[in-house]
Design an enzyme around this catalytic site. Structure first.
Site, mmCIF file in Angstrom:
data_model
loop_
_atom_site.group_PDB
_atom_site.id
_atom_site.type_symbol
_atom_site.label_atom_id
_atom_site.label_comp_id
_atom_site.label_asym_id
_atom_site.label_seq_id
_atom_site.Cartn_x
_atom_site.Cartn_y
_atom_site.Cartn_z
ATOM 1 N N ASP A 1 0.926 49.091 17.517
ATOM 2 C CA ASP A 1 0.743 50.053 18.068
ATOM 3 C C ASP A 1 -0.428 49.990 18.994
ATOM 4 O OD1 ASP A 1 2.548 51.909 16.808
ATOM 5 O OD2 ASP A 1 1.138 51.887 14.965
ATOM 6 N N LYS B 1 1.854 47.222 23.181
ATOM 7 C CA LYS B 1 2.442 46.179 23.808
ATOM 8 C C LYS B 1 3.619 46.359 24.573
ATOM 9 C CE LYS B 1 3.475 44.996 19.551
ATOM 10 N NZ LYS B 1 2.722 45.709 18.810
ATOM 11 N N GLY C 1 8.076 50.914 17.457
ATOM 12 C CA GLY C 1 8.651 51.872 18.555
ATOM 13 C C GLY C 1 7.515 51.649 19.836
ATOM 14 N N HIS C 2 8.221 51.220 20.582
ATOM 15 C CA HIS C 2 7.405 50.555 21.980
ATOM 16 C C HIS C 2 7.792 52.057 22.881
ATOM 17 C CE1 HIS C 2 7.713 46.510 20.531
ATOM 18 N NE2 HIS C 2 6.794 47.097 19.866
ATOM 19 N N GLN D 1 5.298 45.355 15.690
ATOM 20 C CA GLN D 1 4.036 45.446 14.680
ATOM 21 C C GLN D 1 2.773 44.671 15.405
ATOM 22 O OE1 GLN D 1 7.457 44.451 12.982
ATOM 23 N NE2 GLN D 1 7.659 46.467 13.567
HETATM 24 P P1 IMP Z 1 8.250 48.538 7.164
HETATM 25 O O1 IMP Z 1 7.857 47.691 8.282
HETATM 26 O O2 IMP Z 1 8.669 49.765 7.486
HETATM 27 O O3 IMP Z 1 8.374 47.856 5.847
HETATM 28 O O4 IMP Z 1 6.492 49.123 6.832
HETATM 29 C C1 IMP Z 1 5.405 48.402 6.240
HETATM 30 C C2 IMP Z 1 4.085 48.629 6.843
HETATM 31 O O5 IMP Z 1 4.172 48.315 8.374
HETATM 32 C C3 IMP Z 1 3.835 50.219 6.831
HETATM 33 O O6 IMP Z 1 2.486 50.360 7.155
HETATM 34 C C4 IMP Z 1 4.333 50.708 8.316
HETATM 35 O O7 IMP Z 1 3.488 51.888 8.838
HETATM 36 C C5 IMP Z 1 3.906 49.605 9.083
HETATM 37 N N1 IMP Z 1 4.724 49.360 10.278
HETATM 38 C C6 IMP Z 1 5.898 49.001 10.217
HETATM 39 N N2 IMP Z 1 6.294 48.924 11.642
HETATM 40 C C7 IMP Z 1 5.287 49.324 12.514
HETATM 41 C C8 IMP Z 1 4.982 49.399 13.871
HETATM 42 O O8 IMP Z 1 5.791 49.210 14.747
HETATM 43 N N3 IMP Z 1 3.750 50.022 14.068
HETATM 44 C C9 IMP Z 1 2.873 50.061 13.239
HETATM 45 N N4 IMP Z 1 3.013 49.907 11.877
HETATM 46 C C10 IMP Z 1 4.133 49.523 11.652
#
Ligand code: IMP
Length: 430
Positions: free
Chosen positions: A14, A17, A41-42, A225
């Site tokens: 977040d 990017k 989520g972009h 991420q």
């Molecule tokens: P997962 O990727 O859904 O397995 O989640 C694992 C961790 O990564 C959790 O803390 C999510 O909130 C975090 N996470 C996954 N994708 C994102 C993203 O795009 N932005 C921020 N946090 C993310």
């Protein structure tokens, strides 16, 4: 001139990017998503429209750019189709310029069910995943039982593989999690329907990219991420299930490291985190409320309120080192406009030994507390400023301090959500 640019997050995701990829990719031929899935989520603002992309690379909003979803991504085909249709509704057409790796693993409905069921069972110890099936899909990849995009091309073997894997998951869903089982025939039907829409997009993207390199085309690699969520180098186990640091580009695309010319670390000028796990500079006061509100810090995938805090210089140096970053892009500078005083964490102190650390192992954060350096706020509007000389001097000093803390230059500053609210300090394409 920089040919191939990697744009990745230095924090917990977040960082903004998507906007930077969108901005820079107007000069590129290809934009590549190389890891993660629709957990990302972009958010982009183009032609006054807000577009949120989860899976399709942000650069495809430029009609001259080819989008690639490469082998390192885990793909929910139904979500991909929804995203293509959403883009079409907004007059962005990706037909013949979006390619999907035949060796990317699929996220299927039972991955999502098991992700959600596990988190529920973990209760207070949950990771706080996005519930998109990311972890289970990567588990299948490593266990060599994934169904891959290329499998969609052969209905017979797809059916056999699907029946087997659905049995495997149904056993767990019924006996451990007391959930409803899946019928593989329904999943098969949905997959075959979706395949008709994306059939022409399924390609060997490693070949496409290496041919592009031979032909001296500019490629942008779009991270998802952030580095502190990396499965190996992040705050394990509170991480995602892929390599969000630089290595993910190499394994996730089949492009070798010598072909990466410039690595840009996108850093929000404060910190946020969604989900659980250590966050040393986290705030629980009126500044948290201010940052959430002014920075609109609510997840674009799940809508969850993001935890907020000051910029963590120790974590930033960790990311600079992990990714061998060339430079930083500082985002959301305008969010700090109304603060009288701004803090940056410059070191950690162990509360037991009282020892000060300027770098630490991110597996040993338990007894650490942040040591802050205070900076005066600028209390002036920076929203939409497009030239460095037009920034208030306190804001320029703040940026300079980030450069000193990180040990690398800041090449780009983002001053608002619009594409053009951007200060280019160094033009990467000259
Ligand atoms: P997962 O990727 O859904 O397995 O989640 C694992 C961790 O990564 C959790 O803390 C999510 O909130 C975090 N996470 C996954 N994708 C994102 C993203 O795009 N932005 C921020 N946090 C993310």
């Amino acid at each position: 001139m920089k040919k191939n640019i990697v744009i990745l997050g230095t924090q917990w995701g977040d960082e903004g990017k998507g906007k930077i990829v969108d901005y820079l990719s107007r000069n590129s031929a290809y934009v590549v998503r190389y890891h993660g899935g629709h957990n990302a989520g972009h958010t982009l603002v183009a032609n006054h429209k807000k577009i949120i992309l989860h899976l399709i690379p942000s650069g495809v909003l430029h009609s001259n750019v080819i989008g690639i979803i490469s082998n390192g991504v885990v793909i929910s085909i139904s979500d991909l189709v929804k995203e293509i249709q959403m883009l079409e509704k907004n007059n962005f057409f990706v037909n013949k310029r979006l390619f999907i790796s035949n060796s990317a693993s699929l996220i299927l409905p039972f991955h999502i069910a098991i992700d959600i069921a596990r988190e529920k069972k973990l209760g207070a110890n949950a990771i706080g995943t996005t519930g998109r099936g990311i972890g289970p899909a990567y588990e299948d990849k490593i266990a060599r039982r994934s169904i891959r995009v290329g499998d969609l091309k052969n209905e017979k073997t797809l059916s056999i593989k699907l029946e087997k894997i659905v049995d495997y998951y149904n056993d767990q869903l019924i006996s451990i999690y007391k959930c409803k089982p899946f019928d593989y025939k329904i999943i098969l039907k949905d997959l075959l329907n979706a395949k008709n829409i994306i059939d022409d997009m399924i390609q060997d993207t490693t070949m496409i990219l290496n041919n592009a390199i031979k032909n001296k085309k500019i490629i942008i690699f779009e991270g998802a991420q952030g580095s502190l969520l990396d499965i190996d180098h992040g705050t394990y186990p509170y991480v995602t299930s892929s390599n969000s640091t630089i290595g993910g580009v190499i394994t996730g695309t089949g492009v070798g490291p010598k072909n990466l010319d410039y690595i840009l670390g996108v850093t929000k000028c404060y910190s946020t985190r969604v989900g659980n796990g250590p966050f040393l500079t986290e705030l629980h006061n009126d500044i948290d409320a201010y940052l959430s509100d002014k920075g609109n810090e609510f997840g674009s995938t799940t809508g969850r309120k993001r935890r907020t805090g000051w910029l963590d210089g120790v974590a930033l140096r960790h990311s600079v080192q992990l990714n061998s970053l060339s430079a930083l892009c500082i985002t959301k500078l305008d969010v700090l406009d109304n603060l009288e005083e701004i803090n940056i964490c410059v070191a950690y102190q162990n509360i037991k030994t009282l020892k000060i650390h300027t770098s630490v192992s991110f597996n040993e954060l338990e007894n650490m507390k942040p040591i802050y350096k205070k900076y005066p706020g600028w209390m002036k509007k920076t929203l939409g400023v497009r030239k460095i000389e037009n920034l208030p001097s306190a804001a320029k000093n703040y940026i300079k301090s980030i450069e000193e803390i990180a040990g690398i230059p800041v090449d780009i500053i983002s001053t608002g959500p619009d594409r053009n609210d951007t200060i280019i300090i160094k033009n990467l394409f000259l």
